[in-house]
Design a protein around this motif. Sequence first.
Motif, mmCIF file in Angstrom:
data_model
loop_
_atom_site.group_PDB
_atom_site.id
_atom_site.type_symbol
_atom_site.label_atom_id
_atom_site.label_comp_id
_atom_site.label_asym_id
_atom_site.label_seq_id
_atom_site.Cartn_x
_atom_site.Cartn_y
_atom_site.Cartn_z
ATOM 1 N N PHE A 96 8.252 2.528 -0.732
ATOM 2 C CA PHE A 96 8.632 2.874 -2.098
ATOM 3 C C PHE A 96 9.662 4.002 -2.136
ATOM 4 C CE2 PHE A 96 4.851 0.503 -3.412
ATOM 5 C CZ PHE A 96 5.336 -0.129 -4.548
ATOM 6 N N ALA A 97 9.721 4.791 -1.077
ATOM 7 C CA ALA A 97 10.703 5.880 -1.042
ATOM 8 C C ALA A 97 12.092 5.379 -0.676
ATOM 9 C CB ALA A 97 10.259 6.952 -0.042
ATOM 10 N N THR A 98 12.171 4.382 0.197
ATOM 11 C CA THR A 98 13.476 3.965 0.735
ATOM 12 C C THR A 98 13.879 2.533 0.391
ATOM 13 O OG1 THR A 98 12.496 3.221 2.836
ATOM 14 C CG2 THR A 98 13.168 5.535 2.690
ATOM 15 N N GLU A 99 12.948 1.712 -0.068
ATOM 16 C CA GLU A 99 13.247 0.283 -0.263
ATOM 17 C C GLU A 99 12.952 -0.219 -1.669
ATOM 18 O OE1 GLU A 99 14.660 -1.337 2.235
ATOM 19 O OE2 GLU A 99 14.476 0.405 3.558
ATOM 20 N N ARG A 100 13.032 0.657 -2.664
ATOM 21 C CA ARG A 100 12.690 0.222 -4.022
ATOM 22 C C ARG A 100 13.617 -0.887 -4.524
ATOM 23 N NH1 ARG A 100 11.762 5.800 -4.781
ATOM 24 N NH2 ARG A 100 13.873 6.056 -5.606
ATOM 25 N N PHE A 105 10.823 -9.152 -5.308
ATOM 26 C CA PHE A 105 9.880 -9.453 -6.390
ATOM 27 C C PHE A 105 10.480 -10.474 -7.356
ATOM 28 C CE2 PHE A 105 8.918 -8.469 -10.848
ATOM 29 C CZ PHE A 105 7.550 -8.651 -10.893
ATOM 30 N N SER A 106 11.730 -10.265 -7.743
ATOM 31 C CA SER A 106 12.364 -11.118 -8.752
ATOM 32 C C SER A 106 12.715 -12.497 -8.206
ATOM 33 C CB SER A 106 13.623 -10.428 -9.293
ATOM 34 O OG SER A 106 13.311 -9.172 -9.864
ATOM 35 N N CYS A 119 10.812 -17.234 3.409
ATOM 36 C CA CYS A 119 10.332 -16.345 4.479
ATOM 37 C C CYS A 119 11.489 -15.609 5.138
ATOM 38 C CB CYS A 119 9.566 -17.160 5.527
ATOM 39 S SG CYS A 119 8.038 -17.876 4.919
ATOM 40 N N ALA A 120 12.574 -16.340 5.386
ATOM 41 C CA ALA A 120 13.723 -15.726 6.050
ATOM 42 C C ALA A 120 14.427 -14.734 5.136
ATOM 43 C CB ALA A 120 14.698 -16.811 6.498
ATOM 44 N N VAL A 121 14.778 -15.166 3.929
ATOM 45 C CA VAL A 121 15.587 -14.305 3.066
ATOM 46 C C VAL A 121 14.823 -13.050 2.646
ATOM 47 C CG1 VAL A 121 14.961 -15.370 0.840
ATOM 48 C CG2 VAL A 121 17.211 -14.340 1.140
ATOM 49 N N LEU A 122 13.533 -13.148 2.415
ATOM 50 C CA LEU A 122 12.769 -11.967 2.013
ATOM 51 C C LEU A 122 12.525 -11.031 3.190
ATOM 52 C CD1 LEU A 122 10.147 -13.485 -0.469
ATOM 53 C CD2 LEU A 122 12.393 -12.506 -0.952
ATOM 54 N N SER A 123 12.284 -11.577 4.365
ATOM 55 C CA SER A 123 12.077 -10.725 5.543
ATOM 56 C C SER A 123 13.359 -10.017 5.947
ATOM 57 C CB SER A 123 11.573 -11.574 6.716
ATOM 58 O OG SER A 123 10.314 -12.133 6.438
ATOM 59 N N SER A 177 5.059 -7.971 1.626
ATOM 60 C CA SER A 177 3.772 -8.398 1.082
ATOM 61 C C SER A 177 3.555 -7.887 -0.336
ATOM 62 C CB SER A 177 2.628 -7.913 1.984
ATOM 63 O OG SER A 177 2.695 -8.525 3.250
ATOM 64 N N VAL A 178 3.864 -6.615 -0.578
ATOM 65 C CA VAL A 178 3.646 -6.035 -1.900
ATOM 66 C C VAL A 178 4.575 -6.677 -2.928
ATOM 67 C CG1 VAL A 178 3.844 -3.929 -3.285
ATOM 68 C CG2 VAL A 178 2.764 -3.859 -1.024
ATOM 69 N N SER A 179 5.850 -6.848 -2.582
ATOM 70 C CA SER A 179 6.811 -7.453 -3.512
ATOM 71 C C SER A 179 6.393 -8.865 -3.880
ATOM 72 C CB SER A 179 8.208 -7.486 -2.879
ATOM 73 O OG SER A 179 8.632 -6.201 -2.502
ATOM 74 N N TYR A 180 6.055 -9.653 -2.874
ATOM 75 C CA TYR A 180 5.696 -11.045 -3.124
ATOM 76 C C TYR A 180 4.365 -11.141 -3.856
ATOM 77 C CZ TYR A 180 4.870 -16.004 -2.234
ATOM 78 O OH TYR A 180 4.615 -17.338 -2.388
ATOM 79 N N ALA A 181 3.384 -10.340 -3.451
ATOM 80 C CA ALA A 181 2.064 -10.406 -4.073
ATOM 81 C C ALA A 181 2.114 -10.023 -5.546
ATOM 82 C CB ALA A 181 1.086 -9.502 -3.325
ATOM 83 N N LEU A 182 2.906 -9.018 -5.888
ATOM 84 C CA LEU A 182 3.038 -8.639 -7.293
ATOM 85 C C LEU A 182 3.654 -9.767 -8.115
ATOM 86 C CD1 LEU A 182 4.216 -4.917 -7.023
ATOM 87 C CD2 LEU A 182 2.082 -5.737 -8.049
ATOM 88 N N SER A 183 4.654 -10.407 -7.546
ATOM 89 C CA SER A 183 5.299 -11.514 -8.255
ATOM 90 C C SER A 183 4.342 -12.675 -8.453
ATOM 91 C CB SER A 183 6.547 -11.974 -7.478
ATOM 92 O OG SER A 183 7.314 -12.881 -8.230
#
Length: 438
Positions: A242-246, A253-254, A362-366, A379-385
């Motif tokens: 959350f500090a460096t990758e918001r 997420f989107s 999987c590729a583009v998000l990783s 995991s957090v971005s995808y799970a929230l979505s």
Amino acid sequence: MSQSAELNLAMPDGRAEGMLRRAILSCAVGQVFEIYDFVIYGFMASAIAHAFFPAFDPVAALLSTFATLAVGFLFRPLGAIVIGSFGDRFGRRRALVVTIGMMAIATGLIGLIPGYATIGIAAPIILVVCRAFQGFSTGGEWGGAATFLVEYAEPRQRGFISSFQQSGTALGLLLGTFTAALLTYFLPIESFQAWGWRIPFLIGFVLGPIGHYLRTHVAETPVFTRTVATEAVVRSPLREAFATERGPMFIAFSISICPCVLYWMFLVYLPTFAQQQLHLAASATLFSTTTAGLIYLFLTPFIGALSDRIGRKPLLYVSVLGTAVLGYPLFSLLVSWHSIGGLLLVQAVATFLLTCNSGVACAVLSEIFPTRVRYTALSVSYALSVAIFGGFAPLIATALIRMTSDSLAPAYYVVAAGAASLIATFLVQERARKPLLE
């Protein structure tokens, strides 16, 4: 030096390719069981409503069932935080072993809970607890499996190799759908609602140990092993993310909104919609979804391989633009055609749009995140979505129809999802065939 080259140096006896195949198998098979265990609840929605909720109002009971389905999604972000952080600190393999064991136990218990008529309010309470554990487990599963395969693959094959995780998703959907279709076809409705719906949950409990065995017999990814060796592991992956990758987390997420809505609206909710609103036979709707699952299964690796050649973004654009443009016409076609043929066509088109996205997901998000926080941030971005837009999709669709008396109301939700992911697709950077961020 590529990940594969490093693995070959570490294994001069030629076991590197075998280890890569084992990594693919462990993630794909584990994903089959995770998705099967999670989505079978959606296919059993009507029977679960009958078993666990008072039958004074069938629509209210169905809404309660879908609300319980959503509980699992609410716990996905918590699982993503806890298991993702564990995976970034102690290894991807160890985290994935935890997820599959937890899912197997929670799924088996759902098949054993006495109904409302037997133990009263305790029945839906226990059901909610089991769904919470399922959601917690799945929250750490998807991002972990995606990270695991991406970190094993060479840059020129990253899309293809990681797509097998989504093939596992397709197989899980296929297995769940086919099991539900067989039960509804061969069992009388009374037997199905009395005890038949429990069988798929017990099958998931039995199959879980297979995935657990496979995951305990595969090596950690070479990328994470190097991170440990260079002492680059961070103490608090969540805080670091959350500090460096918001910004990248918001994009991830989107982007995930569109495939989440497509999957849960067209492949999980639509069979129930067709039964409740169009009065199609349950077995027919589930066999149609089985056909869609086959399309998903065989098209996904092709899409993943294609993305290695032409890039991820062109395929994402096909998916999100197609969803925004075709969401309403697809529902309109289904409602006006009112037949199994219409359902087959609608699900086939929706599955194609879904696969153009999920085949590269999987590729583009990783590729968006650096290794030190990849598991957690992804995991957090995808799970929230998924929790917000996928988990509540059946509940929202059912509620929209009830409030508006318009059977086409869910289409507006689908169109909005495509438009939201379209904006994020503009922002994502193309990283096909490039080294992973360190």
